[in-house]
Design a protein around this motif. Structure first.
Motif, PDB file in Angstrom:
ATOM      1  N   UNK A   1     -45.884 -52.510  37.913  1.00 50.50           N
ATOM      2  CA  UNK A   1     -45.785 -51.262  37.573  1.00 50.50           C
ATOM      3  C   UNK A   1     -44.290 -51.714  36.326  1.00 50.50           C
ATOM      4  N   UNK A   2     -43.783 -52.870  36.306  1.00 46.72           N
ATOM      5  CA  UNK A   2     -43.107 -53.441  35.551  1.00 46.72           C
ATOM      6  C   UNK A   2     -43.343 -53.355  34.353  1.00 46.72           C
ATOM      7  N   UNK A   3     -44.104 -53.922  34.170  1.00 44.48           N
ATOM      8  CA  UNK A   3     -45.616 -53.336  32.434  1.00 44.48           C
ATOM      9  C   UNK A   3     -45.520 -51.596  32.070  1.00 44.48           C
ATOM     10  N   UNK A   4     -45.824 -51.467  33.425  1.00 42.08           N
ATOM     11  CA  UNK A   4     -46.227 -49.923  33.005  1.00 42.08           C
ATOM     12  C   UNK A   4     -44.876 -49.237  32.504  1.00 42.08           C
ATOM     13  N   UNK A   5     -43.828 -49.651  33.604  1.00 46.01           N
ATOM     14  CA  UNK A   5     -42.296 -48.667  32.914  1.00 46.01           C
ATOM     15  C   UNK A   5     -41.765 -49.255  31.897  1.00 46.01           C
ATOM     16  N   UNK A   6     -41.960 -50.603  31.379  1.00 44.74           N
ATOM     17  CA  UNK A   6     -41.831 -50.695  29.825  1.00 44.74           C
ATOM     18  C   UNK A   6     -42.354 -49.596  29.248  1.00 44.74           C
ATOM     19  N   UNK A   7     -43.163 -49.369  29.262  1.00 46.64           N
ATOM     20  CA  UNK A   7     -44.564 -48.775  28.348  1.00 46.64           C
ATOM     21  C   UNK A   7     -43.862 -47.414  28.135  1.00 46.64           C
ATOM     22  N   UNK A   8     -43.590 -47.091  29.725  1.00 47.32           N
ATOM     23  CA  UNK A   8     -43.204 -44.999  29.729  1.00 47.32           C
ATOM     24  C   UNK A   8     -42.285 -45.395  28.961  1.00 47.32           C
ATOM     25  N   UNK A   9     -41.209 -46.039  28.956  1.00 42.54           N
ATOM     26  CA  UNK A   9     -39.628 -45.928  29.148  1.00 42.54           C
ATOM     27  C   UNK A   9     -39.371 -46.093  27.673  1.00 42.54           C
ATOM     28  N   UNK A  10     -40.872 -47.125  26.544  1.00 39.23           N
ATOM     29  CA  UNK A  10     -40.530 -47.124  25.619  1.00 39.23           C
ATOM     30  C   UNK A  10     -41.002 -45.433  24.671  1.00 39.23           C
ATOM     31  N   UNK A  11     -42.365 -44.723  25.518  1.00 39.25           N
ATOM     32  CA  UNK A  11     -42.653 -43.593  24.981  1.00 39.25           C
ATOM     33  C   UNK A  11     -41.513 -42.347  24.442  1.00 39.25           C
ATOM     34  N   UNK A  12     -40.351 -42.679  25.683  1.00 38.88           N
ATOM     35  CA  UNK A  12     -39.779 -42.216  26.387  1.00 38.88           C
ATOM     36  C   UNK A  12     -38.468 -42.261  25.555  1.00 38.88           C
ATOM     37  N   UNK A  13     -38.156 -43.022  24.922  1.00 39.44           N
ATOM     38  CA  UNK A  13     -37.341 -43.441  23.591  1.00 39.44           C
ATOM     39  C   UNK A  13     -37.636 -42.672  22.063  1.00 39.44           C
ATOM     40  N   UNK A  14     -39.210 -42.929  21.984  1.00 35.52           N
ATOM     41  CA  UNK A  14     -39.496 -42.459  20.691  1.00 35.52           C
ATOM     42  C   UNK A  14     -39.410 -41.003  21.028  1.00 35.52           C
ATOM     43  N   UNK A  15     -40.243 -40.654  22.182  1.00 34.17           N
ATOM     44  CA  UNK A  15     -40.249 -38.586  22.102  1.00 34.17           C
ATOM     45  C   UNK A  15     -38.869 -38.144  21.226  1.00 34.17           C
ATOM     46  N   UNK A  16     -37.653 -38.981  22.716  1.00 35.43           N
ATOM     47  CA  UNK A  16     -36.273 -38.954  22.127  1.00 35.43           C
ATOM     48  C   UNK A  16     -36.083 -38.351  20.747  1.00 35.43           C
ATOM     49  N   UNK A  17     -36.482 -39.395  19.962  1.00 35.10           N
ATOM     50  CA  UNK A  17     -35.855 -39.686  18.642  1.00 35.10           C
ATOM     51  C   UNK A  17     -36.599 -38.332  17.904  1.00 35.10           C
TER      52      UNK A  17
ATOM     53  N   UNK B   1     -30.494 -35.291  22.780  1.00 35.75           N
ATOM     54  CA  UNK B   1     -31.640 -36.236  22.726  1.00 35.75           C
ATOM     55  C   UNK B   1     -31.273 -37.668  22.007  1.00 35.75           C
ATOM     56  N   UNK B   2     -30.922 -38.487  20.615  1.00 38.09           N
ATOM     57  CA  UNK B   2     -30.799 -39.148  20.115  1.00 38.09           C
ATOM     58  C   UNK B   2     -29.657 -40.282  21.430  1.00 38.09           C
ATOM     59  N   UNK B   3     -28.746 -39.720  22.343  1.00 34.07           N
ATOM     60  CA  UNK B   3     -28.568 -40.475  23.095  1.00 34.07           C
ATOM     61  C   UNK B   3     -29.037 -40.933  24.034  1.00 34.07           C
ATOM     62  N   UNK B   4     -30.044 -40.688  24.022  1.00 35.33           N
ATOM     63  CA  UNK B   4     -31.618 -41.606  25.004  1.00 35.33           C
ATOM     64  C   UNK B   4     -31.911 -42.770  24.310  1.00 35.33           C
ATOM     65  N   UNK B   5     -31.401 -42.862  23.119  1.00 31.90           N
ATOM     66  CA  UNK B   5     -31.796 -44.241  21.961  1.00 31.90           C
ATOM     67  C   UNK B   5     -31.395 -45.843  22.848  1.00 31.90           C
ATOM     68  N   UNK B   6     -29.639 -45.582  22.764  1.00 28.10           N
ATOM     69  CA  UNK B   6     -29.392 -47.064  23.071  1.00 28.10           C
ATOM     70  C   UNK B   6     -29.567 -46.825  24.062  1.00 28.10           C
ATOM     71  N   UNK B   7     -29.295 -46.356  25.472  1.00 24.90           N
ATOM     72  CA  UNK B   7     -29.837 -46.211  26.812  1.00 24.90           C
ATOM     73  C   UNK B   7     -31.018 -46.882  27.260  1.00 24.90           C
ATOM     74  N   UNK B   8     -32.075 -46.431  26.851  1.00 24.64           N
ATOM     75  CA  UNK B   8     -33.704 -46.506  26.175  1.00 24.64           C
ATOM     76  C   UNK B   8     -33.773 -48.215  26.011  1.00 24.64           C
TER      77      UNK B   8
END
Length: 490
Positions: A88-104, A185-192
């Motif tokens: 779960x931890x590994x996939x969480x980090x991967x998913x969060x990374x994808x979410x941040x990039x998509x927000x960008x 959308x860009x506000x997700x970058x520092x949070x993520x």
């Protein structure tokens, strides 16, 4: 199973983690939940500004919202299974990374098509990230401890729902650096990025005994089935139900049923499957998922007609509408954050039954107040607060109930199944309750208010189905004398 990075190798398993590190891990996944909820609400106040900035058509505007829900809902099962298989931890980090990039990419979009595509990628990343949040809580804490921890999830969801539209309006009004709507959308970058960096050090390590494999064909069947089902529900609610939409709905339902039996057959042969049919042999899981499905239909449908009635029926602005929602959201937080942790261990399933009854009364009185022209007086606000408390005490226990007797090896799949049921239920609520509401109204504001009556009955029926499901749960669920709450989750 090899670790993701040297930093992640430093993480301890849940049994070895200190309370301080567990709290840090909990706050990390809670941050991800804030991003997910925020992106489903903050965009609403920005739609008109986005339309003007990108010259978006009405259809494009609808899909800026719906595209996110479509990919999120259709891929949640796959996201949950990925967590079960790879940690779960590994996939969480991967998913969060994808979410941040998509927000960008959302913040950089230059055309409506680019924004819709980026929102769909964002939803897909959210489907990978979201199931891991509840799964990590499942791994870190005992069943009774989860009641309190999952209650915080509800408080934050309520807070994000309150502040999302307000923050969106403020960001657009301030227009920092001339970015306008792009800031939502860009506000997700520092949070993520903060969640990713902290998560690498504090989240529990992957279970080295996890040996599950992914079923790609099953993932495709369920993603296609749920994706098409959500598309039909969302499009049907917006444009009306044509013959081809009804056909698509039927085909997708057949795909889901076929995928279900296929998964059961594969599990019987000891082969991997994208869903775990055996979970539904657990009474608390089966009835809890059905209750969550029905309740999501009622709550999302109510929020839809509430917003439309206040704006198009009574003429409130989006910001004024958001302010009227505050007592409702505050009631939800009170129910989940205060009443559920204190009362659920004492009275068990009686609490969500009382909460559902309070929600029926509160929503009925609120719709009557709006029909009588109340646009934010003490009467309407009190009714909304009652409805919110009812919703909180009804919905708050559902997550812990669903996961109460689920083995930790299937925590991701169970969480994803719950979230998928809620997404499908919400889309169904928009389709059915929205259709009932709009079919009973005309173009005039006064005529629109008349539709609240039949829509309110549809909401009450959905809550009643949820109450019926809860009534089938064991009478002492989460009672102090219930040793059957499996620490077999261990």
């Amino acid at each position: 199973m090899s670790e993701l990075t040297d930093a992640s190798a430093m993480r301890a398993g849940p049994e070895e983690m200190s309370d301080r590190r567990k709290t840090a891990a909990f706050l990390t996944v809670l941050t991800a939940l804030v991003m997910e909820v925020g992106d489903s609400t903050i965009v609403n106040t920005a739609l008109l500004t986005i339309r003007d900035g990108l010259l978006a058509s009405p259809v494009a505007m609808q899909w800026i919202v719906a595209g996110y829900l479509l990919t999120l809902g259709s891929l949640l099962l796959l996201g949950g299974r990925l967590g079960d298989a790879f940690g779960y931890s590994r996939v969480f980090v991967i998913g969060t990374t994808g979410f941040v990039l998509a927000s960008l990419f959302c913040g950089l979009a230059q055309t409506p098509g680019q924004l819709v595509a980026a929102r769909m990628v964002q939803g897909a990343a959210g489907a990978v990230m979201a199931p891991q949040t509840m799964a990590v809580v499942q791994v870190l804490y005992t069943p009774l401890e989860r009641v309190t921890k999952l209650a915080y999830f509800g408080v934050i969801v309520g807070l994000a729902a309150i502040l999302g539209p307000i923050i969106g309006g403020l960001l657009i009004e301030w227009n920092l650096f001339g970015l306008g709507w792009r800031l939502i959308f860009l506000i997700n970058l520092p949070i993520g990025l903060g969640a990713i960096l902290v998560g690498l050090f504090v989240l529990p390590k992957a279970d080295p005994s996890a040996s599950l494999r992914i079923d790609p064909a099953g993932a495709l069947i369920f993603a296609g089935g749920f994706g098409g089902l959500l598309y039909a529900l969302i499009t049907g609610a917006e444009t009306g139900w044509s013959v081809w939409l009804l056909g698509l709905f039927a085909v997708c339902m057949a795909m889901i049923v076929a995928g279900w039996f296929r998964a059961g057959a594969r599990r019987g042969r000891g082969e991997p499957a994208i869903i775990e049919p055996a979970l539904f042999n657990i009474g608390t899981f089966r009835w809890g998922v059905l209750a969550a499905f029905s309740f999501s239909s009622a709550s999302i449908g109510f929020l839809l007609i509430l917003s439309v009635s206040l704006q198009q029926g009574l003429g409130l602005s989006p910001f004024e509408t958001a302010l009227v929602h505050i007592p409702f959201s505050a009631g939800v937080m009170l129910g989940i954050g205060v009443l559920v942790p204190r009362l659920l261990p004492r009275i068990g399933k009686t609490l969500p039954l009382l909460g559902g009854a309070a929600m029926i009364v509160g929503t009925f009185l609120a719709t009557r107040a709006i029909m009588n022209g109340d646009d934010g007086g003490i009467g309407l606000l009190s009714c909304l607060a009652l409805a919110g408390v009812g919703m909180g005490t009804m919905s708050g226990p559902l997550g812990p109930i669903v996961l109460a007797e689920v083995n930790r090896a299937n925590a991701g799949t169970a969480s994803a199944t719950l979230r998928t049921a809620q997404q499908i239920g919400g889309a169904l609520g928009i389709a059915i309750i929205g259709a009932v509401y709009f079919s009973a109204t005309g173009e005039e504001a006064a005529a629109r208010l008349a539709g609240l009556g039949p829509a309110g009955l549809a909401i009450a029926a959905a809550v009643a189905l949820s109450l019926l499901s809860v009534s089938r749960l064991p009478s002492d669920i989460f009672g102090q004398n219930k040793p059957a709450l499996r620490e077999a989750s261990d």
